[in-house]
Design an enzyme around this catalytic site. Sequence first.
Site, PDB file in Angstrom:
ATOM      1  N   HIS A  73      59.976  61.606  69.022  1.00  0.00           N
ATOM      2  CA  HIS A  73      60.881  60.762  68.344  1.00  0.00           C
ATOM      3  C   HIS A  73      62.292  61.483  69.000  1.00  0.00           C
ATOM      4  CE1 HIS A  73      58.863  58.654  65.009  1.00  0.00           C
ATOM      5  NE2 HIS A  73      57.762  59.608  65.260  1.00  0.00           N
TER       6      HIS A  73
ATOM      7  N   CYS B 133      56.803  56.367  69.528  1.00  0.00           N
ATOM      8  CA  CYS B 133      55.880  56.832  68.382  1.00  0.00           C
ATOM      9  C   CYS B 133      55.159  55.423  68.230  1.00  0.00           C
ATOM     10  CB  CYS B 133      56.261  57.403  67.173  1.00  0.00           C
ATOM     11  SG  CYS B 133      54.946  58.350  66.145  1.00  0.00           S
TER      12      CYS B 133
ATOM     13  N   GLU C 202      65.180  60.396  68.801  1.00  0.00           N
ATOM     14  CA  GLU C 202      66.333  59.725  67.828  1.00  0.00           C
ATOM     15  C   GLU C 202      66.249  60.978  66.841  1.00  0.00           C
ATOM     16  OE1 GLU C 202      62.579  58.386  65.920  1.00  0.00           O
ATOM     17  OE2 GLU C 202      63.227  58.580  67.926  1.00  0.00           O
TER      18      GLU C 202
END
Length: 200
Positions: free
Chosen positions: A180, A82, A182
């Site tokens: 994202h 991002c 994660e």
Amino acid sequence: MTASPTIGVLAVQGDVREHVRALESAGATAVPVRRPREVETIDGLVIPGGESTTMDKLVRIFELRDPLVARLREGLPAYGSCAGMIMLADRILDGHHDQQTLGGLDITVRRNAFGRQVDSFEEDLRIREIGPEPVRAVFIRAPWVEDVGPDVQVLASVHVAGGDHPVAVREGNVLATSFHPEVTGDHRFHQLFVDLVRTS
């Protein structure tokens, strides 16, 4: 390269802890990077999501910009998600008038291309490099790639606004995603990066 490479997570702003957990689950030793001297001790770098203009200002305030740019030019493997994609892009559209990037990826990226926070969305993407199962991609005030250089590989795109827009790219040992990984618990993209660091 050791079996457990030391990968720094730029820790001036953004979702640092999530990346640390994902990297450690992928077999790396993850360390926060806040000081210039720490840049010299890492085998790879992750730049997390966050707010790219704030991140840019803090990188300069903490005197991290020059050592990071130097290491990236020397070939330090890097991955940005991002805002991290924006920080690694060579060119930026819709940036703040004095916004700078670290560079490393021959791409032009558009900030907040998918809209505001309320326009956040999720989509399943198929990325051949990480296996047959789709990736659940979470887009939050995400950028997209407007233009790629000749050596940039597009790993995934999203069809929106009448066209296909790259949202995952690779150039050599530099990776970036608009989304994202994660935050989903699916650490295959981090595994791809850790494996890249091991072999670089």
